[in-house]
Design an enzyme around this catalytic site. Structure first.
Site, PDB file in Angstrom:
ATOM      1  NE  ARG A  66       5.021 -12.259 -14.082  1.00  0.00           N
ATOM      2  CZ  ARG A  66       3.972 -13.056 -13.869  1.00  0.00           C
ATOM      3  NH1 ARG A  66       2.937 -13.061 -14.688  1.00  0.00           N
ATOM      4  NH2 ARG A  66       3.963 -13.880 -12.846  1.00  0.00           N
ATOM      5  CB  THR A 343      -2.401 -16.704 -18.054  1.00  0.00           C
ATOM      6  OG1 THR A 343      -1.898 -17.408 -17.708  1.00  0.00           O
ATOM      7  CG2 THR A 343      -2.950 -16.313 -18.091  1.00  0.00           C
ATOM      8  CB  THR A 361      -1.624 -13.624 -17.231  1.00  0.00           C
ATOM      9  OG1 THR A 361      -2.456 -14.160 -16.205  1.00  0.00           O
ATOM     10  CG2 THR A 361      -0.353 -13.095 -16.587  1.00  0.00           C
ATOM     11  CG  ASP A 385       2.122 -15.574 -10.499  1.00  0.00           C
ATOM     12  OD1 ASP A 385       1.454 -16.475  -9.953  1.00  0.00           O
ATOM     13  OD2 ASP A 385       1.961 -15.249 -11.689  1.00  0.00           O
ATOM     14  CB  SER A 414       5.629 -15.567 -15.319  1.00  0.00           C
ATOM     15  OG  SER A 414       4.606 -16.036 -16.177  1.00  0.00           O
ATOM     16  CB  SER A 415       4.122 -20.943 -15.206  1.00  0.00           C
ATOM     17  OG  SER A 415       4.428 -21.199 -13.864  1.00  0.00           O
TER      18      SER A 415
HETATM   19  O1  DON Z   1       2.312 -15.916 -14.810  1.00  0.00           O
HETATM   20  C1  DON Z   1       1.880 -16.970 -14.355  1.00  0.00           C
HETATM   21  O2  DON Z   1       2.537 -17.984 -14.272  1.00  0.00           O
HETATM   22  C2  DON Z   1       0.438 -17.027 -13.888  1.00  0.00           C
HETATM   23  N1  DON Z   1       0.044 -15.743 -13.366  1.00  0.00           N
HETATM   24  C3  DON Z   1      -0.444 -17.486 -15.015  1.00  0.00           C
HETATM   25  C4  DON Z   1      -1.890 -17.619 -14.600  1.00  0.00           C
HETATM   26  C5  DON Z   1      -2.676 -18.461 -15.509  1.00  0.00           C
HETATM   27  O3  DON Z   1      -2.190 -19.025 -16.461  1.00  0.00           O
HETATM   28  C6  DON Z   1      -4.099 -18.611 -15.150  1.00  0.00           C
HETATM   29  N2  DON Z   1      -4.774 -19.256 -16.264  1.00  0.00           N
HETATM   30  N3  DON Z   1      -5.322 -20.224 -16.346  1.00  0.00           N
END
Ligand code: DON
Length: 538
Positions: A66, A343, A361, A385, A414-415
Site C-alpha cells: 500500500r 482498485t 490501485t 483514503d 483500504s477496502s
Molecule cells: O483502497 C481503496 O479502498 C480504494 N483506494 C480503492 C479504489 C477503487 O477501488 C476505485 N475503483 N473503482
C-alpha cells in the site's frame, strides 16, 4: 489460469505460465502489463496488496505494498484556514499522491516467491508499451469524457491524448514510449531504479514543480511488508484474506460470521429477507470499520475481536428480520478490553495449485491526474483514503475517525479485499474486485452465492448485487432485483436506491473436481480469464 480486467494482460500472465513461470511470476507480469493496458487503474504509480498461497507447504502470505504518506505529511494537511476539509486537495493534484508501493511490492514478491528471471517477467509489459496497444472502447470513452480533468496536467494530456489534446478513437494504437523506457530501467536495474535511481529523480522533480510532498527521503523509506493473513471459517470452508491496512478481510470474515447464524440458503438469493439480512450485516460491519480499522503499524486494530464468532453472535442477536435499523442508532462496537485504551484486481492459479492474487490501485481512474514527465505513468490519489477530518466522508462516502488520520509514513485504510476460500485444504475460489467501498460487499456476495446459493463461479459473479455501508443509510441495488422485493424491503424500513452503475468487477479463479476454473466479471469491459494454451497470442 489468469483472470484480469484486461484480455491482453491476462494473455501476458498466461504466456508467463506457459514459459514455466509460477503464479507469482505470472502475477508480476500481469501487474506490469495492466499498467500499460489499463492505465486508469493498473499501475506502477499506486499500491496494493498481494496474497500468495504455496500449494506444496499450504502456507499463505499477505504482501502489503500500500502507498505510504510522505515523510512531510501532517494530520491536518487537507484542512483550509477555517479548519474545513478542502474538497479537492486530497483527491486531485500533487498533494493527493502517496508514495507508490507497486514496484517494491512486485519486486519483493518476485525475489522471494518467483521462479523466472525478473527481466523475463517485466519484458511483455515493456513490449506492449513500446509497440503500442489497441485503444479499447472503454478507454476512449473515459478519456473523451474526462478530457478537461486529465488535460489540466500537461504530461497526462501528452501521454493519453493525441497532439492538441485530441482523444484516441477505439482501435487506435496507443504507444507509451516513456513508460517503455521506465519499464526497461525496472527490468534492468530492479527496484532501485524506481526508489533511488532515474525514475525517483523524475518523480521528485515533478513533485518540486507541482508542490507535492514526495521527496527522496520518502521514496527511500518505502518498504513493502509481509503480514499474517486474516483467517476465518464459513459453514465448513476456510477463508483466507488480507489483514489491515485492508479493511476487507476483517469485515468479510465478520459479516460471514454474522450470516452463518441465519439460514441464508433457505432465505434464497435475491429475496427481501436475504437482502435485508445482508444489509443489516453490512451496516454493522461498516460502522465498526469507521472506528477500528487503520494501518496496524500506527493503530492497534482489534482483529481477533472483530473476527470472533462471539462478537458475531452479539451482533447477530441485534438483527430484527422484520425491521431495518436506522444507521443513526448504530454505533461502532466497543471492544471489551481489560484496560480502557484505546482498485483493479487479478487472480492467478498455476498448474501446481499455487495462487497469487493482486488488488492494486491508484484510487480514482488515472489517480491524481498527475503524470511524471519523462517516466510515462500517473501517480495515485490514495491520500484521500485517509480521514481528512473526523466525521467527514471520503470520496466513497466512507466515514472514519482518528485511527485513520494522516501521519508521516502511515498507510491509508483500504477496502481492497483479495480473498481465498478453501474446502478441506483445497482451493475452491480466489477473487477480488475494484470498486472502492463496494469491494468488500461484492466479494462477500460472491462467497455467499457460491456457498449458500450453490451457484457456479460465473453465475455467482454475474448475479445482481446490493450494497449498504452504514452511511449513507440506504441499500443500493443493481438492476435485476424484482419490484416486489424492493417493496418488501421498504416495508421493513429500508431506503432502496437502484443505481445505473455496476458494482465492482470480480476476477476469480478456482478449482473443482480436477478442473481449473476462471470467471471474469463482465461489468467492466475487456476482462478475460485465460489459461495457458488458450490465448490468442499463442
Ligand atoms: O483502497 C481503496 O479502498 C480504494 N483506494 C480503492 C479504489 C477503487 O477501488 C476505485 N475503483 N473503482
Amino acid at each position: 489460469m489468469v483472470a484480469s480486467q484486461n484480455r491482453w494482460s491476462s494473455e501476458v500472465g498466461a504466456e508467463i505460465l506457459a514459459q514455466g513461470g509460477n503464479a507469482v511470476d505470472a502475477a508480476v507480469a500481469t501487474g506490469f502489463s495492466l499498467a500499460v493496458t489499463l492505465p486508469r487503474a493498473g499501475n506502477i504509480g499506486g499500491g496494493g496488496f498481494m496474497l500468495v498461497h504455496d500449494a506444496a507447504s499450504g502456507e499463505d502470505v499477505a504482501i502489503d505494498f500500500r502507498e505510504m504518506a510522505p515523510v512531510r505529511a501532517t494530520r491536518d494537511m487537507y484542512l483550509d484556514e477555517n479548519g474545513d476539509v478542502d474538497p479537492t486537495r486530497s483527491k486531485f493534484g500533487h498533494l493527493a499522491a502517496g508514495v507508490p508501493g507497486t514496484v517494491a511490492g512486485l519486486w519483493h514478491a518476485h525475489q522471494k516467491y518467483g521462479k523466472l528471471p525478473w527481466a523475463q517477467v517485466v519484458e511483455p509489459a515493456m513490449r506492449q508499451a513500446r509497440d503500442g496497444i489497441p485503444v479499447s472502447y472503454d478507454m476512449a470513452l473515459l478519456l473523451t469524457r474526462n478530457k478537461t480533468r486529465y488535460c489540466a496536467n500537461e504530461a497526462t494530456c501528452g501521454y493519453f491524448y493525441k497532439p492538441g489534446g485530441v482523444p484516441y478513437a477505439p482501435n487506435d494504437t496507443l504507444v507509451q514510449s516513456d513508460l517503455a523506457h521506465t519499464l526497461e530501467l525496472i527490468a534492468e536495474q530492479g527496484v532501485d531504479a524506481f526508489y533511488k535511481g532515474e525514475i525517483a529523480e523524475l518523480i521528485i522533480a515533478e513533485m518540486e514543480r507541482g508542490g507535492g510532498l514526495i521527496d527522496a527521503a520518502s521514496l527511500a523509506a518505502y518498504k513493502p511488508v509481509e503480514r499474517d493473513v486474516v483467517r476465518g471459517t464459513y459453514r465448513g470452508y476456510d477463508i483466507v484474506s488480507m489483514p489491515p491496512p485492508s479493511s476487507g478481510g476483517v469485515h468479510i470474515v465478520q459479516m460471514l460470521n454474522v450470516l452463518e447464524r441465519f439460514p441464508v440458503a433457505q432465505l434464497g438469493y435475491g429475496s427481501a429477507d436475504g437482502l435485508h439480512l445482508l444489509a443489516e450485516a453490512m451496516r454493522l460491519a461498516y460502522a465498526d470499520r469507521s472506528q477500528h480499522l487503520a494501518d496496524p503499524d500506527y493503530y492497534d486494530v482489534p482483529v481477533a475481536w472483530l473476527t470472533s464468532k462471539e462478537y458475531a453472535q452479539q451482533l447477530a442477536a441485534t438483527i430484527d428480520m422484520e425491521q431495518a435499523k436506522r444507521s443513526e442508532d448504530v454505533a461502532p462496537g466497543v471492544e471489551p478490553r481489560p484496560e480502557g485504551i484505546d482498485t483493479t484486481h487479478y487472480s492467478v492459479i498455476d498448474a501446481d495449485g499455487n495462487v497469487a492474487l493482486v488488488n492494486y490501485t491508484i484510487n480514482f481512474s488515472f489517480g491524481s491526474g498527475v503524470a511524471v514527465p519523462g517516466a510515462g505513468f500517473v501517480l495515485n490519489n490514495e491520500m484521500d483514503d485517509f480521514v481528512a477530518k473526523p466525521g467527514v466522508a471520503n470520496a466513497f462516502g466512507l466515514m472514519g475517525g482518528e485511527a485513520n488520520a494522516v501521519a508521516a509514513g502511515k498507510r491509508p485504510l483500504s477496502s481492497m479485499s483479495p480473498i481465498m476460500v478453501f474446502k478441506d485444504g483445497d482451493l475452491r475460489l480466489a477473487s477480488g474486485s475494484p470498486g472502492g467501498s463496494v469491494i468488500i460487499t461484492s466479494v462477500l456476495q460472491l462467497i455467499v452465492n457460491v456457498i449458500d446459493h450453490d451457484m457456479n463461479l460465473a453465475e455467482a459473479t454475474l448475479a445482481p448485487r446490493m450494497h449498504h455501508q452504514w452511511y449513507p443509510d440506504r441499500i443500493i441495488i443493481e438492476s435485476g432485483f424484482s419490484p416486489d422485493t424492493v417493496r418488501l424491503l421498504e416495508a421493513k424500513g429500508h431506503t432502496v436506491m437502484q443505481t445505473p452503475n455496476k458494482m465492482g468487477s470480480l476476477q476469480t479463479v478456482g478449482y473443482r473436481d480436477g478442473t481449473f476454473l476462471g470467471a471474469s466479471d463482465t461489468r467492466r469491459p475487456n476482462a478475460a480469464a485465460i489459461a495457458p494454451g488458450n490465448s490468442q497470442t499463442q
